[in-house]
Design an enzyme around this catalytic site. Structure first.
Site, short mmCIF file in Angstrom:
data_model
loop_
_atom_site.label_atom_id
_atom_site.label_comp_id
_atom_site.label_asym_id
_atom_site.label_seq_id
_atom_site.Cartn_x
_atom_site.Cartn_y
_atom_site.Cartn_z
N SER A 96 -3.14 1.94 -3.63
CA SER A 96 -4.08 2.06 -2.52
C SER A 96 -4.21 3.47 -1.97
CB SER A 96 -3.69 1.10 -1.39
OG SER A 96 -2.44 1.44 -0.84
N LYS A 154 -2.64 -2.21 8.00
CA LYS A 154 -2.97 -0.79 7.88
C LYS A 154 -3.86 -0.34 9.04
CE LYS A 154 -2.60 -0.65 2.83
NZ LYS A 154 -3.32 -0.49 1.55
#
Length: 315
Positions: free
Chosen positions: A208, A251
């Site tokens: 990611s 996140k």
């Protein structure tokens, strides 16, 4: 029924026979309400303290959540409040005070521990440094991708305890930047490239960070710095496409806590925004992107017309 913080350690044959139900971590606001309505009253009752004997301000509760816990749930928060109430009970029983008022500055002494350090956005921007987002078992965190050219012959050094998947993301990012900026290709031949991801003692892996690595390298070769209040997450392909990732709610909570203002996420992760707390979405400008060139254009690395050309090229 089983519970786990991560499915990575569950044997694949067993995991395939399970129905997995994922629960996002609590937001800071949810933790505050849980602490104020449930955890603190229970901790006071357990310590034999009344509301007249112990006053804990809302600011103090928020400080316990932000500075003395690092988790997706509230187990650690419960332990901290239990410790706080026990410390207050000692002061009351010893006759030191008739009532205890706890302010944020009192927490370090009462909890007998130092605050947890969370990264915050950088104060100044510099070429080659970009803020990324990471998922951990304790919730989300921001991370900084740092890149640097030094005189050499094309050697690439990667530090920060990166796993194999993240090292592959580095190779993809390098190849992609070379293809998007062919006039800068000599920089990779005439210099050594060093990529570092603090903190070096913490292992990191996963795809990611691909978009963050690519943006950092593009910033380095062009000399165009990226606003430190921008953060991003997403896997990238050699086609210049930003692909979906996991752990988006955690996140985004980390981005909000760190002072990030704008976040770039993969377009295919838009459905995951349903699981993100409303106060997090209100605090952040969330921008879905499909192509790497879109990110480079919106961060100021590419000129608008150049970004449009790269988008058409990628498509």
């Amino acid at each position: 029924m089983c519970t786990a913080n991560t499915t990575d350690t569950i044997p694949e044959p067993l995991l395939n026979r399970m129905e997995v139900i994922s629960f996002p971590g609590y937001s800071s606001l949810e933790k505050f309400q849980i602490a104020k309505r449930h955890l603190l009253p229970k901790a006071m009752e357990k310590a034999g303290i009344t509301e007249e004997q112990l006053k804990v301000s809302d600011e103090t509760l928020q400080a316990v959540i932000d500075d003395y816990t690092m988790e997706a749930g509230v187990r650690g928060l419960k332990n901290r409040l239990d410790t706080l109430c026990r410390a207050a009970a000692v002061k009351l029983v010893s006759g030191e005070r008739q009532a205890v008022t706890v302010n944020p500055e009192d927490l370090r002494g009462l909890l007998e521990t130092v605050p947890i350090r969370h990264d915050h956005v950088l104060e100044a921007k510099a070429p080659g440094i970009v803020t990324g987002l990471a998922w951990t078992q304790a919730g989300g965190e921001i991370l900084f991708i740092e890149t640097l050219f030094t005189k050499g012959n094309g050697k690439i050094t990667v530090t920060g305890q990166l796993g194999d998947v993240m090292k592959e993301s580095v190779q993809i990012a390098v190849s992609l930047v070379k293809s998007m900026f062919p006039e800068k290709a000599d920089l990779f031949v005439q210099n050594d490239l060093h990529i570092h991801v603090p903190a070096g003692a913490v292992p990191k892996d996963g795809p990611s960070a691909g978009i963050t690595l690519t943006t950092a390298l593009a910033s380095l070769v062009t000399g165009n710095a990226v606003n430190p209040e921008y953060a991003m997450t997403g896997e990238v392909s050699l086609r210049g496409v930003v692909m979906p990732i996991g752990g988006l709610p955690e996140k985004l909570m980390a981005a909000q806590r760190a002072g990030v203002k704008q976040v770039f996420i993969p377009e295919e992760n838009q459905d995951d925004l349903m699981d993100v707390a409303a106060e997090v979405k209100q605090a952040l400008k969330i921008v879905p992107v499909h192509y790497v060139a879109d990110v480079l254009r919106m961060t100021g690395i590419l000129e608008p017309e150049d970004g449009e050309d790269q988008t058409r090229k990628a498509s």
